[in-house]
Scaffold this motif. Structure first.
Motif, PDB file in Angstrom:
ATOM      1  N   UNK A  51      36.219  35.423  54.641  1.00  8.12           N
ATOM      2  CA  UNK A  51      36.481  36.383  53.819  1.00  8.12           C
ATOM      3  C   UNK A  51      37.491  37.408  54.233  1.00  8.12           C
ATOM      4  N   UNK A  52      37.247  37.501  55.337  1.00 10.89           N
ATOM      5  CA  UNK A  52      38.513  38.276  56.180  1.00 10.89           C
ATOM      6  C   UNK A  52      39.024  37.912  56.849  1.00 10.89           C
ATOM      7  N   UNK A  53      40.120  38.200  57.488  1.00 10.71           N
ATOM      8  CA  UNK A  53      41.623  37.994  58.900  1.00 10.71           C
ATOM      9  C   UNK A  53      41.506  39.100  59.027  1.00 10.71           C
ATOM     10  N   UNK A  54      41.798  39.203  60.760  1.00 10.20           N
ATOM     11  CA  UNK A  54      41.961  40.565  61.147  1.00 10.20           C
ATOM     12  C   UNK A  54      43.631  40.745  61.026  1.00 10.20           C
ATOM     13  N   UNK A  55      43.737  41.935  60.725  1.00 11.98           N
ATOM     14  CA  UNK A  55      44.876  42.456  60.539  1.00 11.98           C
ATOM     15  C   UNK A  55      45.267  43.838  61.725  1.00 11.98           C
ATOM     16  N   UNK A  56      45.488  43.500  62.720  1.00  9.53           N
ATOM     17  CA  UNK A  56      45.835  44.486  63.740  1.00  9.53           C
ATOM     18  C   UNK A  56      44.540  44.882  63.977  1.00  9.53           C
ATOM     19  N   UNK A  57      43.958  46.834  63.796  1.00  6.67           N
ATOM     20  CA  UNK A  57      42.653  47.599  63.872  1.00  6.67           C
ATOM     21  C   UNK A  57      42.153  46.924  62.969  1.00  6.67           C
ATOM     22  N   UNK A  58      42.395  46.506  61.566  1.00  8.05           N
ATOM     23  CA  UNK A  58      41.333  46.592  60.435  1.00  8.05           C
ATOM     24  C   UNK A  58      41.118  44.923  59.722  1.00  8.05           C
ATOM     25  N   UNK A  59      40.912  44.672  59.190  1.00  6.37           N
ATOM     26  CA  UNK A  59      40.347  43.516  58.222  1.00  6.37           C
ATOM     27  C   UNK A  59      41.262  43.499  56.675  1.00  6.37           C
ATOM     28  N   UNK A  60      41.528  42.241  56.768  1.00  6.20           N
ATOM     29  CA  UNK A  60      42.676  41.785  55.475  1.00  6.20           C
ATOM     30  C   UNK A  60      41.684  40.308  54.847  1.00  6.20           C
ATOM     31  N   UNK A  61      41.889  40.859  53.249  1.00 10.70           N
ATOM     32  CA  UNK A  61      41.438  39.758  52.970  1.00 10.70           C
ATOM     33  C   UNK A  61      42.266  38.796  52.801  1.00 10.70           C
ATOM     34  N   UNK A  62      40.998  37.647  53.084  1.00  6.89           N
ATOM     35  CA  UNK A  62      42.098  36.036  52.812  1.00  6.89           C
ATOM     36  C   UNK A  62      42.041  35.605  51.529  1.00  6.89           C
ATOM     37  N   UNK A  63      41.718  33.597  51.332  1.00  4.03           N
ATOM     38  CA  UNK A  63      42.106  33.660  49.895  1.00  4.03           C
ATOM     39  C   UNK A  63      40.327  33.878  48.650  1.00  4.03           C
ATOM     40  N   UNK A  64      39.575  33.709  50.004  1.00  6.74           N
ATOM     41  CA  UNK A  64      38.381  33.170  49.260  1.00  6.74           C
ATOM     42  C   UNK A  64      37.899  34.958  49.032  1.00  6.74           C
ATOM     43  N   UNK A  65      38.160  35.993  50.190  1.00  5.89           N
ATOM     44  CA  UNK A  65      38.191  36.919  50.059  1.00  5.89           C
ATOM     45  C   UNK A  65      38.455  37.286  48.749  1.00  5.89           C
ATOM     46  N   UNK A  66      40.085  37.250  48.551  1.00  6.94           N
ATOM     47  CA  UNK A  66      40.441  37.628  47.151  1.00  6.94           C
ATOM     48  C   UNK A  66      39.668  37.380  46.630  1.00  6.94           C
ATOM     49  N   UNK A  67      39.322  36.647  45.706  1.00  2.08           N
ATOM     50  CA  UNK A  67      38.919  35.769  44.938  1.00  2.08           C
ATOM     51  C   UNK A  67      37.132  36.741  44.351  1.00  2.08           C
ATOM     52  N   UNK A  68      36.355  36.529  45.990  1.00  3.19           N
ATOM     53  CA  UNK A  68      35.416  37.321  45.527  1.00  3.19           C
ATOM     54  C   UNK A  68      35.665  39.022  45.734  1.00  3.19           C
ATOM     55  N   UNK A  69      36.816  39.133  45.809  1.00  2.28           N
ATOM     56  CA  UNK A  69      36.652  40.565  45.613  1.00  2.28           C
ATOM     57  C   UNK A  69      36.974  40.936  44.229  1.00  2.28           C
ATOM     58  N   UNK A  70      37.720  39.736  43.722  1.00  2.00           N
ATOM     59  CA  UNK A  70      38.032  39.959  42.097  1.00  2.00           C
ATOM     60  C   UNK A  70      37.123  40.313  41.145  1.00  2.00           C
ATOM     61  N   UNK A  71      36.166  39.033  41.478  1.00  2.00           N
ATOM     62  CA  UNK A  71      34.835  39.156  40.973  1.00  2.00           C
ATOM     63  C   UNK A  71      33.827  40.661  41.005  1.00  2.00           C
ATOM     64  N   UNK A  72      34.168  40.879  42.088  1.00  2.00           N
ATOM     65  CA  UNK A  72      32.860  41.982  42.413  1.00  2.00           C
ATOM     66  C   UNK A  72      33.353  43.295  42.126  1.00  2.00           C
ATOM     67  N   UNK A  73      34.638  42.977  42.130  1.00  2.00           N
ATOM     68  CA  UNK A  73      34.895  44.834  42.046  1.00  2.00           C
ATOM     69  C   UNK A  73      35.311  45.392  40.463  1.00  2.00           C
ATOM     70  N   UNK A  74      35.225  44.054  39.917  1.00  2.00           N
ATOM     71  CA  UNK A  74      35.323  44.542  38.581  1.00  2.00           C
ATOM     72  C   UNK A  74      34.119  43.812  38.002  1.00  2.00           C
ATOM     73  N   UNK A  75      32.776  43.825  38.547  1.00  2.00           N
ATOM     74  CA  UNK A  75      31.592  44.036  37.781  1.00  2.00           C
ATOM     75  C   UNK A  75      30.918  45.295  38.643  1.00  2.00           C
ATOM     76  N   UNK A  76      30.948  45.851  40.063  1.00  2.00           N
ATOM     77  CA  UNK A  76      30.853  47.586  40.292  1.00  2.00           C
ATOM     78  C   UNK A  76      31.615  48.059  39.416  1.00  2.00           C
ATOM     79  N   UNK A  77      32.343  47.630  39.036  1.00  2.00           N
ATOM     80  CA  UNK A  77      33.326  49.579  37.985  1.00  2.00           C
ATOM     81  C   UNK A  77      32.868  49.260  36.850  1.00  2.00           C
ATOM     82  N   UNK A  78      32.360  48.250  36.501  1.00  2.00           N
ATOM     83  CA  UNK A  78      31.348  48.261  34.481  1.00  2.00           C
ATOM     84  C   UNK A  78      29.908  48.757  34.951  1.00  2.00           C
ATOM     85  N   UNK A  79      29.076  48.281  35.857  1.00  2.00           N
ATOM     86  CA  UNK A  79      28.198  48.791  36.507  1.00  2.00           C
ATOM     87  C   UNK A  79      27.709  50.597  36.884  1.00  2.00           C
ATOM     88  N   UNK A  80      28.910  50.730  37.471  1.00  2.00           N
ATOM     89  CA  UNK A  80      29.505  52.144  37.863  1.00  2.00           C
ATOM     90  C   UNK A  80      29.737  53.091  36.210  1.00  2.00           C
TER      91      UNK A  80
END
Length: 296
Positions: A51-80
């Protein structure tokens, strides 16, 4: 039967994706770096892809990660937001304010008597935290002077309250050896020393360092004579006025601003605007008073 991974794995993923760092996600979730890394590994095994690619000392979402984050982020916002509404209904009306424990203890609570003098009918409920990320508290209003870890949209709608000024403080007498003495730093705002040195051209506390996780601990360490702490002037006004601390090098403005961040996506209490106006006025009136124990 629901075929979802454990919520803890999704929380670890969402926090890492949002912050871009396993370390910052672990701080937010109050877990170890290793625990969050294991949760991410389990989630990726369950998904069947990285779900992530390394970018320097951090992590960057790859295509699969971006798809999952778009789904999960919205759900967490609604739940919160939904959970916050439920808590507000259960706990009754009023204004829920979240801020650091140090700001609450050293400025907000001592000044609330002035607010209640005219609006004793408004119930203020406080959440105090030393963590930089306090969205999960469900507060109506967050008070902070470092919103760098927040989303750009949050920073754009934050309300400026007052400029901030930091200065090195120490116990009287310690300033004679402070240049080669011990520097007291805050785990999460160590960059303040860098900004202060750039502003003043001075170098204080070159003989060693003590790092502490809370600003009030840094102040207590300075009061105990352990070294020099760099703190915001409002947090040590009482100690300066009483002569228990001195600020031999004065206070200088840093590129931060004390901000008020209203919650997004839900109806806010009508008292919020009045409370923010009081904060601004109270801060401005106190800033007009000179500080004791300060040299320029």
């Amino acid at each position: 039967m629901r075929t979802l991974p454990p919520l803890s794995l999704l929380r670890a993923f969402e926090a890492t994706a949002r912050t871009g760092s396993v370390t910052r996600a672990a701080e937010e979730l109050h877990r170890t770096h290793g625990a969050v890394s294991r949760q991410l590994k389990l989630l990726q095994e369950d998904v069947g892809a990285a779900l992530f690619d390394k970018e320097g000392t951090g992590l960057k979402l790859n295509r699969h990660g971006e798809d999952l984050h778009a789904l999960v982020g919205g759900v967490f916002e609604q739940l919160e937001h939904g959970y916050a509404r439920l808590r507000a209904q259960v706990r009754g009306s009023g204004l829920h304010v979240a801020c650091s424990a140090t700001f609450a203890m050293r400025w907000l609570v001592p000044n609330l008597e002035d607010f209640y003098r005219t609006r004793s009918d408004i119930r203020i409920r406080l959440s105090m935290t030393s963590a930089r990320e306090i969205r999960t508290e469900g507060a109506d209003l967050v008070i902070a002077w470092d919103l760098s870890s927040y989303a750009e949209a949050d920073r754009a709608r934050a309300i400026p309250l007052a400029p901030v000024a930091f200065g090195p403080v120490c116990r009287p007498g310690y300033q004679r050896k402070a240049k080669a003495g011990t520097r007291i730093t805050h785990d999460f705002t160590s960059s303040a020393w860098t900004h202060w040195e750039q502003q003043t051209g001075r170098h204080i506390g070159t003989g060693g360092q003590i790092a502490l996780p809370h600003t009030h601990l840094c102040i207590e360490a300075a009061l105990s004579g352990l070294g020099v702490a760099l703190v915001e002037k409002r947090l040590v006004r009482r100690e300066l006025d009483e002569g228990r601390l001195v600020a031999p090098w004065g206070f200088v403005p840093l590129p931060f601003t004390l901000m008020a961040l209203p919650a997004a996506g839900r109806t806010l209490p009508v008292e919020l605007d009045e409370f923010v106006a009081w904060l601004r006025g109270r801060l401005e009136s106190q800033d007009a008073k000179p500080l004791a124990g300060v040299r320029g």
